[in-house]
Design an enzyme around this catalytic site. Structure first.
Site, PDB file in Angstrom:
ATOM      1  N   HIS A   1       0.820  -1.226   0.000  1.00  0.00           N
ATOM      2  CA  HIS A   1       0.000   0.000   0.000  1.00  0.00           C
ATOM      3  C   HIS A   1       0.844   1.263   0.000  1.00  0.00           C
ATOM      4  CE1 HIS A   1      -4.060  -1.759   0.652  1.00  0.00           C
ATOM      5  NE2 HIS A   1      -3.310  -2.796   0.964  1.00  0.00           N
TER       6      HIS A   1
ATOM      7  N   ASP B   1       3.473   9.269  -0.909  1.00  0.00           N
ATOM      8  CA  ASP B   1       2.273   8.533  -0.524  1.00  0.00           C
ATOM      9  C   ASP B   1       2.052   7.427  -1.535  1.00  0.00           C
ATOM     10  OD1 ASP B   1      -0.049   8.031   0.984  1.00  0.00           O
ATOM     11  OD2 ASP B   1      -0.567  10.152   1.063  1.00  0.00           O
TER      12      ASP B   1
HETATM   13  P1  ADQ Z   1      -3.100   6.107   4.745  1.00  0.00           P
HETATM   14  O1  ADQ Z   1      -1.691   6.535   4.948  1.00  0.00           O
HETATM   15  O2  ADQ Z   1      -3.911   5.958   5.963  1.00  0.00           O
HETATM   16  O3  ADQ Z   1      -3.198   4.765   3.899  1.00  0.00           O
HETATM   17  P2  ADQ Z   1      -4.975   7.497   2.850  1.00  0.00           P
HETATM   18  O4  ADQ Z   1      -4.975   6.732   1.603  1.00  0.00           O
HETATM   19  O5  ADQ Z   1      -5.070   8.958   2.620  1.00  0.00           O
HETATM   20  O6  ADQ Z   1      -3.710   7.261   3.753  1.00  0.00           O
HETATM   21  O7  ADQ Z   1      -6.198   7.027   3.696  1.00  0.00           O
HETATM   22  C1  ADQ Z   1      -6.548   7.699   4.860  1.00  0.00           C
HETATM   23  C2  ADQ Z   1      -7.981   7.311   5.215  1.00  0.00           C
HETATM   24  O8  ADQ Z   1      -8.236   7.674   6.550  1.00  0.00           O
HETATM   25  C3  ADQ Z   1      -8.993   7.995   4.326  1.00  0.00           C
HETATM   26  O9  ADQ Z   1     -10.017   7.118   3.995  1.00  0.00           O
HETATM   27  C4  ADQ Z   1      -9.509   9.115   5.218  1.00  0.00           C
HETATM   28  O10 ADQ Z   1     -10.848   9.472   4.993  1.00  0.00           O
HETATM   29  C5  ADQ Z   1      -9.352   8.515   6.596  1.00  0.00           C
HETATM   30  N1  ADQ Z   1      -9.129   9.599   7.566  1.00  0.00           N
HETATM   31  C6  ADQ Z   1      -8.067  10.411   7.642  1.00  0.00           C
HETATM   32  N2  ADQ Z   1      -8.255  11.326   8.631  1.00  0.00           N
HETATM   33  C7  ADQ Z   1      -9.457  11.057   9.163  1.00  0.00           C
HETATM   34  C8  ADQ Z   1     -10.242  11.651  10.208  1.00  0.00           C
HETATM   35  N3  ADQ Z   1      -9.798  12.706  10.894  1.00  0.00           N
HETATM   36  N4  ADQ Z   1     -11.433  11.106  10.473  1.00  0.00           N
HETATM   37  C9  ADQ Z   1     -11.866  10.051   9.789  1.00  0.00           C
HETATM   38  N5  ADQ Z   1     -11.207   9.468   8.797  1.00  0.00           N
HETATM   39  C10 ADQ Z   1     -10.018   9.956   8.489  1.00  0.00           C
HETATM   40  C11 ADQ Z   1      -2.274   3.849   3.310  1.00  0.00           C
HETATM   41  C12 ADQ Z   1      -1.235   4.449   2.362  1.00  0.00           C
HETATM   42  C13 ADQ Z   1      -1.917   5.262   1.275  1.00  0.00           C
HETATM   43  C14 ADQ Z   1      -2.924   4.390   0.547  1.00  0.00           C
HETATM   44  C15 ADQ Z   1      -3.826   3.672   1.526  1.00  0.00           C
HETATM   45  C16 ADQ Z   1      -4.713   2.647   0.826  1.00  0.00           C
HETATM   46  O11 ADQ Z   1      -0.318   5.268   3.087  1.00  0.00           O
HETATM   47  O12 ADQ Z   1      -0.968   5.780   0.360  1.00  0.00           O
HETATM   48  O13 ADQ Z   1      -3.719   5.207  -0.301  1.00  0.00           O
HETATM   49  O14 ADQ Z   1      -3.085   2.979   2.519  1.00  0.00           O
HETATM   50  O15 ADQ Z   1      -3.944   1.798   0.041  1.00  0.00           O
END
Ligand code: ADQ
Length: 468
Positions: free
Chosen positions: A157, A365
């Site tokens: 990921h 990311d």
């Molecule tokens: P993350 O590093 O967690 O994931 P991301 O893909 O942006 O990064 O996902 C974050 C998730 O958490 C989103 O669904 C977002 O809505 C949720 N989130 C963030 N802050 C929040 C809050 N305050 N309240 C509720 N929800 C919140 C890892 C990798 C990424 C990759 C994903 C999936 O680092 O690059 O996209 O896995 O593969």
């Protein structure tokens, strides 16, 4: 019938679709498992005094989950240690934050062995196994040692780092060699696939065929890019739900006619939050006419707070946001609203929809699902503008965003200015192209393309059993 067994470090399916504290990975996997009969295996998140290997099976949100508890030493050495103090920073290009300790190595190996021993008896001959993320790279090797012959796929990921960075990791060859126990290794982006190929060819002296079969260490595996998507249909629905509308209304009344720039992230140094705050400060300094006409809402949920680097970034962000607000705030305007809590997904959708700009500027990311969520949540008649880091995997797909270099304050500041002034027809045109991609390349497309590729690597006997 063949089942899909998904394995990840944590198993935390959301209990309903609006719920919001589950991360991007959890949402994506729960959506995938609802479609396939199967099981999700991993750590419960709980620690106990002595490891027992006892498996708890239950049904959560329509998904069968099987979990084991780990010991506190496992949490420290495997999870906080090798996973989050070694691999996470290294794979996000933060060699300066990367820690290597022998006990981390041992913990990583121990937990992967424990997972394999707990999981192996649950596997039926025709099952497909899909292992997720950097915590579990050696799991296929451990399963093979126990005689598991099933097709096993792996999906990373997070980004795969450049060869020279990878080479700074002690025992990097062993880690990469472990990937060759899989039948398929999937990455988020072409950028990551290319970096992996470079390692295979230059460092491991192997080869990569035109069909993307990588050969090295006397073995071979299929590789490819499988960009993860959103549970888009449900996110679009969530954006017009009652909860989302209430949230949007709440936001609007507190905005007093001002435009909102919105950022939503896990509180992580890879997300470029400090650089983002400083770029916004630059924007305020460069555009005096915008003072009091715009504000920036940053929602950042604390994560991994047992790891020092996370405590440090949190303290730094408190300092920088406080300083900027101290310098610019007036009696009825605060330039940065900085919030450290989680929201339900439907509430979050309402927040995104109220934002004139979605500011997504990670320094590195794997994908970044927030960029896709921001787009999915917009009002088609009056959509906001996505500003996106070129170093997010999502930038390969979301070319109609304003693409920026997150390390350049000027670049981000100029993009904010441009987005605020963007005429509605251009906003609509860009958004239509973006939302089209988000809906087409959704989580189902991701899951189906990965599982299909894994099946294609299947032996003929297995294909007959699975009915293909
Ligand atoms: P993350 O590093 O967690 O994931 P991301 O893909 O942006 O990064 O996902 C974050 C998730 O958490 C989103 O669904 C977002 O809505 C949720 N989130 C963030 N802050 C929040 C809050 N305050 N309240 C509720 N929800 C919140 C890892 C990798 C990424 C990759 C994903 C999936 O680092 O690059 O996209 O896995 O593969």
């Amino acid at each position: 019938m063949s089942r899909l067994i998904v394995v990840s470090n944590r198993v935390n399916p959301p209990t309903d679709r609006g719920e919001g504290t589950a991360g991007g990975l959890a949402m994506a996997l729960a959506a995938a498992l609802r479609e396939y009969s199967g099981m999700w295996f991993g750590w419960s998140g709980q620690t106990i005094d002595e490891y027992t290997g006892k498996i708890a099976v239950q049904k959560v949100g329509g998904v069968t989950v099987a979990t084991v508890d780990l010991e506190d030493q496992d949490r420290q050495e495997y999870y906080n240690g090798y996973a989050n103090k070694t691999l996470w920073p290294l794979f996000h290009y933060r060699v300066d934050l990367t820690a290597y300790e022998r006990s981390f190595d041992e913990g990583y190996k121990r937990v992967n062995t424990r997972f394999a021993e707990a999981l192996a008896p649950l596997i039926a001959p025709e099952d497909f196994i899909w292992i997720h993320d950097y915590h579990l790279i050696p799991l296929a090797r451990e399963l093979r040692r126990l005689g598991v012959k099933n097709k096993i796929g792996f999906f990373l990921h997070i980004p795969w780092p450049a060869r020279r960075l990878m080479a700074t990791l002690p025992k990097h060859r062993q880690l990469v060699e472990a990937l060759f126990e899989y039948d398929l290794v999937g990455f988020q982006s072409e950028d990551s696939v290319t970096a992996f190929e470079d390692y295979v060819v230059q460092e491991a002296k192997g080869t990569v065929s035109r069909e993307r079969r990588a050969s090295a260490f006397g073995r071979s595996t299929r590789i490819g890019a499988f960009p993860i998507g959103l549970d888009a249909e449900h996110f679009v629905e969530a954006a017009t739900s009652q909860e989302a509308e209430m949230m949007q209304g709440r936001m609007r009344s507190s905005m007093a006619g001002r435009k909102m720039i919105v950022g939503v992230d896990r509180l992580d140094y890879s997300k470029g939050l400090e650089e983002r705050f400083l770029a916004y400060e630059q924007f305020l300094a460069d555009n005096a006419e915008q003072l009091e006409k715009v504000f920036f809402l940053q929602i950042a949920t604390p994560s991994r707070d047992e790891v020092e680097a996370y405590q440090e970034i949190r303290a730094r962000l408190d300092g920088v946001s406080g300083r900027i607000n101290g310098a610019y705030a007036t009696v009825d305007w605060v330039p940065i609203r900085y919030v450290n809590r989680g929201y339900r997904r439907d509430e979050l959708a309402g927040v995104y929809r109220a934002g004139a700009i979605g500011l997504v500027t990670p320094l590195r990311d794997g994908m970044n699902l927030v960029a896709k969520e921001y787009v999915a949540a917009q009002d088609p008649k009056d959509p906001g503008v996505l500003i996106l880091s070129r170093f997010a995997g999502a930038a390969e797909q979301m070319k109609d965003a304003l693409i920026v270099n997150p390390f350049s304050r000027e670049d981000v500041s100029d993009a904010i200015k441009r987005a605020l002034a963007m005429p509605r027809p251009e906003r609509i045109k860009r958004w239509e192209a973006l939302v089209d991609g988000v809906k087409t390349d959704d989580v189902a497309a991701w899951r189906d393309s990965f599982v299909a590729a894994l099946r294609e690597t299947a032996a003929p006997a297995l294909q007959v059993v699975s009915g293909d």
